[in-house]
Design a protein around this motif. Structure first.
Motif, PDB file in Angstrom:
ATOM      1  N   LEU A  38      -6.247  44.537  22.992  1.00  0.00           N
ATOM      2  CA  LEU A  38      -7.088  44.082  21.893  1.00  0.00           C
ATOM      3  C   LEU A  38      -6.853  42.584  21.728  1.00  0.00           C
ATOM      4  N   LEU A  39      -7.937  41.799  21.756  1.00  0.00           N
ATOM      5  CA  LEU A  39      -7.795  40.350  21.669  1.00  0.00           C
ATOM      6  C   LEU A  39      -8.945  39.753  20.872  1.00  0.00           C
ATOM      7  N   ASN A  40      -8.739  38.516  20.465  1.00  0.00           N
ATOM      8  CA  ASN A  40      -9.796  37.776  19.772  1.00  0.00           C
ATOM      9  C   ASN A  40      -9.860  36.367  20.351  1.00  0.00           C
ATOM     10  N   ASN A  41     -11.035  35.981  20.835  1.00  0.00           N
ATOM     11  CA  ASN A  41     -11.278  34.637  21.360  1.00  0.00           C
ATOM     12  C   ASN A  41     -12.082  33.830  20.348  1.00  0.00           C
ATOM     13  N   ARG A  42     -11.637  32.597  20.115  1.00  0.00           N
ATOM     14  CA  ARG A  42     -12.394  31.692  19.254  1.00  0.00           C
ATOM     15  C   ARG A  42     -12.604  30.374  19.984  1.00  0.00           C
ATOM     16  N   PHE A  43     -13.876  29.999  20.178  1.00  0.00           N
ATOM     17  CA  PHE A  43     -14.250  28.738  20.830  1.00  0.00           C
ATOM     18  C   PHE A  43     -14.774  27.776  19.772  1.00  0.00           C
ATOM     19  N   ARG A  44     -14.221  26.558  19.753  1.00  0.00           N
ATOM     20  CA  ARG A  44     -14.663  25.531  18.809  1.00  0.00           C
ATOM     21  C   ARG A  44     -14.828  24.215  19.551  1.00  0.00           C
ATOM     22  N   GLY A  45     -16.005  23.581  19.393  1.00  0.00           N
ATOM     23  CA  GLY A  45     -16.222  22.310  20.055  1.00  0.00           C
ATOM     24  C   GLY A  45     -17.675  21.899  20.047  1.00  0.00           C
TER      25      GLY A  45
ATOM     26  N   VAL B 206     -22.469  21.254  17.381  1.00  0.00           N
ATOM     27  CA  VAL B 206     -21.206  21.872  16.995  1.00  0.00           C
ATOM     28  C   VAL B 206     -21.296  23.381  17.193  1.00  0.00           C
ATOM     29  N   VAL B 207     -20.318  23.941  17.894  1.00  0.00           N
ATOM     30  CA  VAL B 207     -20.269  25.376  18.163  1.00  0.00           C
ATOM     31  C   VAL B 207     -18.944  25.923  17.665  1.00  0.00           C
ATOM     32  N   ASP B 208     -18.994  27.020  16.917  1.00  0.00           N
ATOM     33  CA  ASP B 208     -17.810  27.731  16.454  1.00  0.00           C
ATOM     34  C   ASP B 208     -18.093  29.220  16.619  1.00  0.00           C
ATOM     35  N   LEU B 209     -17.635  29.787  17.748  1.00  0.00           N
ATOM     36  CA  LEU B 209     -17.910  31.174  18.086  1.00  0.00           C
ATOM     37  C   LEU B 209     -16.611  31.956  18.141  1.00  0.00           C
ATOM     38  N   SER B 210     -16.617  33.157  17.566  1.00  0.00           N
ATOM     39  CA  SER B 210     -15.420  33.988  17.554  1.00  0.00           C
ATOM     40  C   SER B 210     -15.822  35.443  17.713  1.00  0.00           C
ATOM     41  N   SER B 211     -15.017  36.193  18.470  1.00  0.00           N
ATOM     42  CA  SER B 211     -15.351  37.598  18.680  1.00  0.00           C
ATOM     43  C   SER B 211     -14.124  38.361  19.156  1.00  0.00           C
TER      44      SER B 211
END
Length: 818
Positions: free
Chosen positions: A675-682, A688-693
Motif C-alpha cells: 500500500l503506497l501513496n504517490n504525490r507529485f508537485r511541480g 502548477v500540478v499537484d497530484l496525489s493518489s
C-alpha cells in the motif's frame, strides 16, 4: 477484478491463520568433506516416524544450511551430493522448550567410483525474503513456463510493467535492470524488447533490491533488479534442452539449450536460445483539445490496431581457467539479434466541440527493426586466504547496432469518407550505434571480530551515434526532409569509487556503512541544426551517495533493520537526443537535451518474523527533479507530442507486507501486498500540478504437490488504480494456472499453463491537468496457453561456479527508437 481480490485475499487469510496456530522451530548445520565445505548439497528433513520428506534445503557456498518453519516433532536429516555417499543423521526433536537444533558438523565420504548419468534436483521456494533483497526462483512457478522475461518480472513482488513495457518497483520508476550483474545498457523501449525476446527457460533467479549497498552503482532511484540466468556447477558434461509452444490469438515458440563442461583447470559454458512471438496491440485514444480560455475546441478519437512478428536469437559462450587454487581468469562473450516486423493501421476521427464529425484520417504504419548486440567480458579473481580476503577485476565492452526503417502513409477524407486532398508518405531510417567500455575492481578485507572492509572503483565511457533520416513522398515524388532529419552524438564518462564497512557489534546489533563518489562528464553535439534551443551541451558534476544499514535481532523469531540510501537517475541517452520521432500524423515524440539527473533519498524500516515467514517494510522516498513523460498539445492543429521533462518532486509513503506459509505438506502459499501513496508537485507545461493518489498492489501464488511427480499452481496479481507520473492508471490484474509432471526418472518435465485466464490485463487510464484531457484503453495478446518440455542431463560432481560480469551504471538509459 473482484475475482482476483476474493481468491487471493481469502487464501491469504486462511494461510496466515493456519500458520499462526503452529509452534515453529528451525534446524541449522554445516556440511564438509574433510576441511572443504560442500556447496549445493541437498538436505532432506525427514519425519522420524515414517521417513517422509517434510522440507528440502540446499547448502550455501560455506557448506551451511538452515531449515525454518518446522512444527514440533521428531526428525532426522538425509544429505546427498553428487560424488559423495548419502548421509543420515541421528534422530532429534523440536519442542516448545527447544525450538532450535544445531546439528554436529556433517562429514560426507567420497564415493569409491565416479558417478555417471546422475540428476539431482531440489525444489526451491518461489520467493525468498532476505534483509537486503527479495529473491524469486523462476522455475519454482509452473505458470512461468512459456513466458517471456518481461512477463516473469510483471508477476514478481512489487514490480509493475505498464503498457509500453516501462518497469517500476513499488510504484517508483527509475529501476536499473541487470542481467547476471551487468547492465543491459538499454532504455525503456529497447529493454522491454530485449526482455520480450528472452524466454523464462533461460532464467534462474530474479533479485529485487530496493536500496542496494555502496558496491552497486548509484543509478536508479527505485532500486536494482538483477536477472540471473541459468548456470551449472557440475564437473563433466551437463546441461538442459527446452522446447515450448504457446497459443494466444497468435502462436509463439521458444527453444533453448544450456551446456557446461568442466574438467581439470578449465570450465567451459554456453547457451543458445531462439524465440518467436507473434502478437497484437489494440489502442483506443480520446483527446480533448482545450483553448487558453478552458473551452473545448475539438475532440480527437483514434482506433489503432498493430500486429508484430518478433524473432530473436541469443547466445553466450565463456570459459573459466583455474590457474591456482586461489586464482581464476575468465571471459564471456554474449550476443543477440532481434528482428521485428510490424504492421499497423489507425483510423482517426476529428469532431468539433458539439461532437459533429469533421474529418477522417487513415494511416498505415509498417516498420521493420533489427537490433544486434555483442558484449565481451574479461574477469579476474584472486583469493589471498580462506578468510575471504580477495580482489576481483572486470573489463567489459558492449556494442549495439540498431536499424529501424518505417513508413507513415496518410490518407485524408471528409466525414462521408470522400477523399479531400492527396495523401502523403513519410519514410524514416533511424539507425543507432552504441559503444560502451567499462572497467571495475573490488577489494574485500575481513577484519577482526566479524568486521569487513570493502573498496572499489569503476570507470565507464559511452558513445551513442544517432543519424535520423526522413524522406517525404508527395505526389509520388520522394524528397529528403531536412527539417525532420537530424544527427546527434552523445558521449559520457563516469568515474566512481566506493568504500564500505560492516561489523557484527554483538549478538543482536549489526551495522554497515558505505559511501560512493561518482563524477559524470557528458557531452551532446547535434550536427544538424534543426532544434530550437541549445541542443549542444557539456556538463560535469560530482556527487556523493551514502548508504547505511542497521539491524537488530530481538530473538530467534524477530529481526529489525533500518536502512538509508541516496541514489541518482540519469536521463536515457535517447531522451537527451533532440530528435522528433513521428508515431502518426498527429502524435510525435521529442527528446529534451535540457534534462537534468534526478536524485532520491530512500529510507526503509523492515521487520522479519520467523526468518522471513512474514516481512513488513515501511518506506519513505523523496525524489527531486523527477524525470517523467509529459504531454503537450497544439490545439490549432490537433497535434500532441510527448517528451521527458524534469517536472516535479515526488513524495512516496508505503508499507509492504509479504509472507509464505506451508498450509499442509502438499500446499504452500506466498503473498505480497503493498500500500503506497504517490504525490507529485511541480510545473508541467508551465502550469502548477499537484497530484496525489494511493495505490494497493497484491501478488499471490499457491503451489500444490499432488504426488507421483505432479505439481500445480494458481497465481495472480492485482493493483488498484494509481498515479504513474501524470497518468492515472485504472485497476489491473491477472490470474494464471498451471500443472507439471516429472518424467524420464526426473530427468525431464512437461509443463502446461494458461496465463491471464480471464483476459483481465487490459491497461486503461487518463491524464487530466492544465489543458490536457486524454483517455486510453489498451489490449494485447495476453491470454496464452503454454506447453513445454525440458530434458536435463549431467555427469560428474559439484564444482565451482563461474564468475559473472559486473558493470552496473549504464542500464536503462538507451533507446534506439524501436
Amino acid at each position: 477484478m473482484k475475482k482476483i481480490i476474493t481468491v487471493l485475499t481469502a487464501l491469504s487469510l486462511f494461510s496466515f491463520t493456519s500458520q499462526a496456530q503452529n509452534n515453529l522451530g528451525k534446524v541449522d548445520g554445516s556440511i564438509t568433506s574433510g576441511a572443504k565445505p560442500i556447496e549445493a548439497a541437498t538436505v532432506n528433513l525427514l519425519r522420524a516416524k515414517d521417513s517422509s520428506i517434510v522440507k528440502i534445503a540446499v547448502s550455501n557456498k560455506d557448506g551451511n544450511f538452515e531449515i525454518e518453519k518446522i512444527a514440533n516433532a521428531k526428525y532426522l536429516v538425509a544429505v546427498q551430493s553428487v560424488g559423495y555417499k548419502k548421509y543420515y543423521s541421528e534422530t532429534f526433536e523440536l519442542t516448545a522448550a527447544k525450538s532450535e537444533v544445531i546439528l554436529k558438523t556433517i562429514v560426507l565420504a567420497v564415493l569409491d567410483k565416479q558417478l555417471t548419468d546422475v540428476v539431482v534436483t531440489s525444489k526451491k521456494p518461489l520467493v525468498e525474503i532476505k534483509l537486503d533483497r527479495t529473491i524469486v526462483n523462476v522455475e519454482a512457478s509452473v505458470t512461468n513456463v512459456g513466458s517471456t522475461a518481461l512477463e516473469v518480472l510483471e508477476k514478481s513482488p512489487g514490480i509493475s510493467v505498464d503498457k509500453d513495457g516501462n518497469i517500476s518497483l513499488k510504484g517508483k520508476s527509475g529501476v536499473v535492470v541487470l542481467v547476471d550483474g551487468k547492465p543491459s545498457y538499454l532504455g525503456a523501449a529497447d529493454l522491454a524488447n530485449m526482455l520480450r525476446s528472452m524466454s523464462s527457460s533461460q532464467l534462474d533467479q530474479i533479485e529485487i533490491m530496493t536500496n542496494p549497498p555502496a558496491k552497486f552503482d548509484a543509478s536508479g532511484n527505485a532500486g536494482v533488479i538483477n536477472i540471473k540466468t541459468k548456470k551449472t556447477k557440475l564437473k563433466g558434461l551437463n546441461g538442459s534442452v527446452t522446447a515450448g509452444y504457446s497459443q494466444g490469438v497468435y502462436p509463439k515458440t521458444n527453444q533453448s539449450v544450456n551446456m557446461n563442461y568442466r574438467d581439470g583447470k578449465w570450465n567451459l559454458f554456453g547457451n543458445y536460445s531462439y524465440n518467436y512471438r507473434r502478437g497484437f496491440q489494440e489502442l483506443i485514444l480520446e483527446r480533448k483539445f482545450i483553448n487558453s480560455s478552458k473551452q473545448l475546441v475539438s475532440i480527437f478519437n483514434q482506433n489503432s490496431l498493430m500486429t508484430d512478428e518478433r524473432s530473436g536469437h541469443s547466445a553466450k559462450f565463456g570459459a573459466d581457467f583455474f590457474a591456482t587454487k586461489n586464482t581464476t581468469y575468465g571471459f564471456v562473450v554474449n550476443g543477440f539479434s532481434n528482428r521485428t516486423a510490424r504492421t499497423g493501421n489507425s483510423d482517426t476521427r476529428i469532431f468539433d466541440a458539439s461532437n459533429n464529425l469533421k474529418s477522417i484520417t487513415v494511416a498505415d504504419v509498417p516498420s521493420a527493426q533489427n537490433f544486434k548486440n555483442l558484449s565481451t567480458n574479461f574477469n579476474f579473481r584472486h583469493q589471498f586466504d580462506s578468510l575471504g580476503k580477495e580482489i576481483t577485476v572486470d573489463i567489459d565492452y558492449a556494442g549495439y547496432d540498431g536499424k529501424n526503417n518505417g513508413q507513415l502513409i496518410n490518407s485524408y477524407f471528409d466525414k462521408n469518407r470522400n477523399p479531400v486532398y492527396p495523401g502523403d508518405t513519410l519514410n524514416s531510417n533511424l539507425p543507432t550505434i552504441i559503444n560502451i567500455y567499462s572497467a571495475k575492481g573490488d577489494y574485500t578485507l575481513p577484519l577482526k571480530k566479524g568486521a569487513k572492509f570493502e573498496a572499489g572503483f569503476k570507470l565507464s565511457y559511452v558513445e551513442t551515434d544517432n543519424n535520423a533520416k526522413y524522406d517525404s513522398v508527395i505526389n509520388n515524388q520522394e524528397k529528403p526532409d531536412y527539417k525532420r532529419s537530424n544527427h546527434f552524438i552523445y558521449k559520457e564518462n563516469i568515474n566512481a569509487a566506493y568504500i564500505s564497512y560492516s561489523k557484527q557489534l554483538n549478538k543482536k546489533w549489526a551495522v554497515q556503512l558505505g559511501l560512493r563518489l561518482e563524477n559524470t562528464h557528458a557531452k551532446g553535439n547535434q550536427l544538424a541544426k534543426v532544434y530550437i534551443g541549445n541542443p549542444t551541451f557539456d556538463t560535469n558534476y560530482t556527487q556523493l551517495f551514502p548508504t547505511a544499514y542497521i539491524s537488530y535481532t530481538l530473538n530467534d523469531k524477530n529481526q529489525f533493520s533500518l536502512n538509508y540510501g541516496r541514489r541518482i537517475n540519469r536521463p536515457d541517452y535517447e531522451s537527451l537526443n533532440p530528435f522528433v520521432e513521428y508515431l502518426d500524423k498527429y502524435t510525435f515524440e521529442q527528446g529534451n537535451p535540457g534534462l537534468k539527473p534526478q536524485f532520491s533519498d530512500n529510507i526503509e524500516l523492515s521487520h522479519l518474523f520467523m526468518g522471513g515467514t512474514i516481512s513488513t517494510t515501511l518506506n519513505y522516498t523523496k525524489v527531486n527533479n523527477i524525470i517523467q513523460q509529459v504531454i503537450e498539445q497544439y490545439t490549432a492543429t490537433n497535434e500532441t507530442f510527448v517528451k521527458q521533462a524534469n517536472i516535479a518532486t515526488l513524495d512516496q509513503f508505503g508499507i509492504a507486507i509479504s509472507g509464505q506459509a506451508p498450509i499442509t505438506k502438499w500446499w504452500n502459499f506466498n503473498l505480497y501486498t503493498n500500500l503506497l501513496n504517490n504525490r507529485f508537485r511541480g510545473l508541467v507545461n508551465k502550469a502548477v500540478v499537484d497530484l496525489s493518489s494511493p495505490m494497493f498492489m497484491l501478488n499471490g501464488s499457491n503451489s500444490f504437490k499432488l504426488g507421483k511427480g505432479w505439481n500445480a499452481e494458481i497465481s495472480g496479481f492485482y493493483r488498484t488504480g494509481g498515479l504513474e507520473g501524470v497518468m492515472y492508471i485504472q485497476p489491473l490484474g491477472q490470474i494464471s494456472a498451471g500443472i507439471s509432471k516429472s518424467v524420464l526418472k526426473n530427468k525431464g518435465s512437461i509443463r502446461l499453463n494458461v496465463r491471464d485466464i480471464f483476459w483481465l490485463q487490459q491497461p486503461s487510464g487518463y491524464a487530466k491537468y492544465d489543458d490536457i484531457d486524454l483517455t486510453f484503453r489498451n489490449r494485447n495478446d495476453n491470454r496464452v496457453a503454454n506447453i513445454s518440455f525440458t530434458y536435463r542431463f549431467s555427469k560428474g560432481k559439484i564444482g565451482n561456479t563461474q564468475r559473472k560480469r559486473s558493470s552496473v551504471d549504464e542500464a536503462s538509459r538507451v533507446k534506439s527508437g524501436n
